[in-house]
Design an enzyme around this catalytic site. Sequence first.
Site, PDB file in Angstrom:
ATOM      1  CB  SER A  49     -15.442  35.178  16.824  1.00 20.03           C
ATOM      2  OG  SER A  49     -15.414  34.166  17.809  1.00 20.03           O
ATOM      3  N   GLY A  51     -12.253  29.814  13.732  1.00 21.52           N
ATOM      4  CA  GLY A  51     -12.393  28.436  13.245  1.00 21.52           C
ATOM      5  C   GLY A  51     -13.463  28.246  12.183  1.00 21.52           C
ATOM      6  CE1 TYR A  73     -19.201  36.075  27.156  1.00 23.11           C
ATOM      7  CE2 TYR A  73     -19.179  33.763  27.755  1.00 23.11           C
ATOM      8  CZ  TYR A  73     -19.352  35.083  28.098  1.00 23.11           C
ATOM      9  OH  TYR A  73     -19.673  35.406  29.386  1.00 23.11           O
ATOM     10  CG  ASP A 110     -23.120  32.243  27.947  1.00 20.91           C
ATOM     11  OD1 ASP A 110     -22.987  31.415  27.023  1.00 20.91           O
ATOM     12  OD2 ASP A 110     -23.346  31.912  29.137  1.00 20.91           O
ATOM     13  CB  ALA A 111     -24.233  31.501  22.215  1.00 24.76           C
ATOM     14  CB  ALA A 139     -15.811  24.762  20.135  1.00 20.87           C
ATOM     15  CE1 TYR A 234     -12.989  15.673  18.808  1.00 22.29           C
ATOM     16  CE2 TYR A 234     -14.716  14.240  17.976  1.00 22.29           C
ATOM     17  CZ  TYR A 234     -14.247  15.499  18.258  1.00 22.29           C
ATOM     18  OH  TYR A 234     -15.049  16.586  18.028  1.00 22.29           O
ATOM     19  CE  LYS A 243     -18.267  17.712  18.059  1.00 20.34           C
ATOM     20  NZ  LYS A 243     -18.807  19.075  17.888  1.00 20.34           N
ATOM     21  CG  LEU A 272      -8.908  21.898   9.475  1.00 18.33           C
ATOM     22  CD1 LEU A 272      -9.861  22.882   8.850  1.00 18.33           C
ATOM     23  CD2 LEU A 272      -7.568  21.970   8.745  1.00 18.33           C
TER      24      LEU A 272
HETATM   25  P1  NAI Z   1     -13.208  27.505  17.774  1.00 17.01           P
HETATM   26  O1  NAI Z   1     -12.690  27.435  19.163  1.00 17.01           O
HETATM   27  O2  NAI Z   1     -12.327  28.056  16.720  1.00 17.01           O
HETATM   28  O3  NAI Z   1     -14.563  28.392  17.742  1.00 17.01           O
HETATM   29  C1  NAI Z   1     -15.498  28.372  18.761  1.00 17.01           C
HETATM   30  C2  NAI Z   1     -16.482  29.507  18.596  1.00 17.01           C
HETATM   31  O4  NAI Z   1     -17.455  29.397  19.644  1.00 17.01           O
HETATM   32  C3  NAI Z   1     -15.878  30.918  18.731  1.00 17.01           C
HETATM   33  O5  NAI Z   1     -16.509  31.791  17.824  1.00 17.01           O
HETATM   34  C4  NAI Z   1     -16.256  31.325  20.156  1.00 17.01           C
HETATM   35  O6  NAI Z   1     -16.361  32.731  20.372  1.00 17.01           O
HETATM   36  C5  NAI Z   1     -17.612  30.662  20.256  1.00 17.01           C
HETATM   37  N1  NAI Z   1     -18.061  30.461  21.638  1.00 17.01           N
HETATM   38  C6  NAI Z   1     -17.505  29.698  22.612  1.00 17.01           C
HETATM   39  N2  NAI Z   1     -18.249  29.779  23.736  1.00 17.01           N
HETATM   40  C7  NAI Z   1     -19.295  30.591  23.458  1.00 17.01           C
HETATM   41  C8  NAI Z   1     -20.397  31.067  24.199  1.00 17.01           C
HETATM   42  N3  NAI Z   1     -20.611  30.698  25.463  1.00 17.01           N
HETATM   43  N4  NAI Z   1     -21.237  31.935  23.590  1.00 17.01           N
HETATM   44  C9  NAI Z   1     -21.044  32.346  22.307  1.00 17.01           C
HETATM   45  N5  NAI Z   1     -20.040  31.895  21.543  1.00 17.01           N
HETATM   46  C10 NAI Z   1     -19.171  31.035  22.117  1.00 17.01           C
HETATM   47  O7  NAI Z   1     -13.728  26.049  17.448  1.00 17.01           O
HETATM   48  P2  NAI Z   1     -13.870  25.167  16.126  1.00 17.01           P
HETATM   49  O8  NAI Z   1     -12.788  24.160  16.117  1.00 17.01           O
HETATM   50  O9  NAI Z   1     -14.120  25.996  14.931  1.00 17.01           O
HETATM   51  O10 NAI Z   1     -15.194  24.352  16.497  1.00 17.01           O
HETATM   52  C11 NAI Z   1     -16.479  24.644  16.006  1.00 17.01           C
HETATM   53  C12 NAI Z   1     -17.240  23.346  15.821  1.00 17.01           C
HETATM   54  O11 NAI Z   1     -16.573  22.559  14.817  1.00 17.01           O
HETATM   55  C13 NAI Z   1     -17.298  22.483  17.080  1.00 17.01           C
HETATM   56  O12 NAI Z   1     -18.540  21.841  17.140  1.00 17.01           O
HETATM   57  C14 NAI Z   1     -16.202  21.456  16.824  1.00 17.01           C
HETATM   58  O13 NAI Z   1     -16.384  20.274  17.539  1.00 17.01           O
HETATM   59  C15 NAI Z   1     -16.380  21.245  15.331  1.00 17.01           C
HETATM   60  N6  NAI Z   1     -15.267  20.599  14.629  1.00 17.01           N
HETATM   61  C16 NAI Z   1     -13.979  21.037  14.803  1.00 17.01           C
HETATM   62  C17 NAI Z   1     -12.943  20.366  14.175  1.00 17.01           C
HETATM   63  C18 NAI Z   1     -11.518  20.797  14.363  1.00 17.01           C
HETATM   64  O14 NAI Z   1     -10.617  20.029  14.005  1.00 17.01           O
HETATM   65  N7  NAI Z   1     -11.255  21.969  14.842  1.00 17.01           N
HETATM   66  C19 NAI Z   1     -13.191  19.212  13.285  1.00 17.01           C
HETATM   67  C20 NAI Z   1     -14.587  18.900  13.111  1.00 17.01           C
HETATM   68  C21 NAI Z   1     -15.581  19.563  13.789  1.00 17.01           C
END
Ligand code: NAI
Length: 392
Positions: A49, A51, A73, A110-111, A139, A234, A243, A272
């Site tokens: 949803s 990122g 979620y 909740d996934a 995340a 990190y 990680k 990002l």
């Molecule tokens: P975000 O916070 O934008 O997205 C997280 C997603 O997980 C959302 O869709 C949310 O609804 C979902 N979510 C959270 N808890 C949940 C649950 N219990 N059940 C179902 N869905 C759930 O996060 P982002 O930053 O896009 O992170 C995604 C991945 O990318 C993570 O593994 C993060 O470590 C990785 N990442 C992020 C970077 C950054 O700079 N933001 C850089 C490199 C990797």
Amino acid sequence: MIIKPKIRGFICTTAHPAGCAAHVNRQIDYIKDSTAIQGAKKVLVIGASTGYGLASRIAASFGMGADTIGVSYERPAADGRTASAGWYNTVAFERAARAAGYIAESINGDAFSHEIKQETLKLVKEKLGKVDLIVYSVASPRRTHPDTGETFNSVLKPIGQPFTNKTVNTNTGVVSEITLEPATQEEIDNTVTVMGGEDWSLWLKALEEADLLADGVTTLAYSYIGPEITEAIYRKGTIGQAKNDLEATAHTLTKQLERYQGKAYVSVNKALVTQSSSAIPVVPLYISLLFKVMKEKGLHEGCIEQAQRLFEKLYSGSTVETDEEGRIRLDNWEMREDVQEAVKAAWSEITTENVSERGDLEQYRLDFLQLFGFGFDEIDYELDVDPEVHTN
Ligand code: NAI
């Protein structure tokens, strides 16, 4: 209701439905203008949803012509409160994808739970059949274990010794020093339980047991490495341990997927502004310096550009280029020596007085607001809008 941003620390408690739709549509337009990719056609995105997960879903449908099911979620609107941004994003994505002729179904829950996995499998079977790509992009700060019911919290802490470095309050622009105390072993273990690879492999196991994996299936999860500046908090901190676990899981999954000639990859992405990264101390200051440098060098990317580049790497050649650990490296531009040298030089001199000039705090703040549907020129934020939007 007239919706304005309400920022509390590193979260915004409101979201704008039309602004979130604008954010989704901009990403769709970017993909439509990019080269189409012959890749996956039936895609499950877990954490779909916001990122990186949302960008992956958009790139899958509009760049590869894929039907998608997304799990996330998010909070619907209720009692005069807006829904969360991810809720509005999902509605906007579904509308656009369906209008373009793609299947787009979503599950909100909740996934980590057995129930949501089973509900998802049923929907996958009904709407997609076997899947050829599973993106795992969850995340979360906590996870309730599906077997024991125990809830674990993740922490963002260094390991072994305290860590002191500069940080910025992105709302006020004040640069200060922060000292973070090291995590206990229990906190390290809990962070691995929440953000490591266990849930990713439980999803793959459930899909395999339901016979929903296509031949040649690929699964992806996202990781981060980053520079020395953020290393203690990190990569060498609690989240880095998670990680490491996620990356090790990719190898185990690849072995399990051999019978499908399938592969599990971790893609190391660029730092990002997302709801998750804004919660990490030190990282937002690093990101604002990094953005300035990468923009000057014409290398700046957001989630959607990264998602497109990822699918190009995955599907355009006969082999997928990886590092020696088998990871796809989308952080190659961030980690380029000239980029990191410039960030390092800026870092050593950064103060409250020069942060706006040496860093791109404006871009950081705009990106942050846009995560919640604010800051789009095409949206009239004085208009009364209905916060209760749903797909049919
Ligand atoms: P975000 O916070 O934008 O997205 C997280 C997603 O997980 C959302 O869709 C949310 O609804 C979902 N979510 C959270 N808890 C949940 C649950 N219990 N059940 C179902 N869905 C759930 O996060 P982002 O930053 O896009 O992170 C995604 C991945 O990318 C993570 O593994 C993060 O470590 C990785 N990442 C992020 C970077 C950054 O700079 N933001 C850089 C490199 C990797």
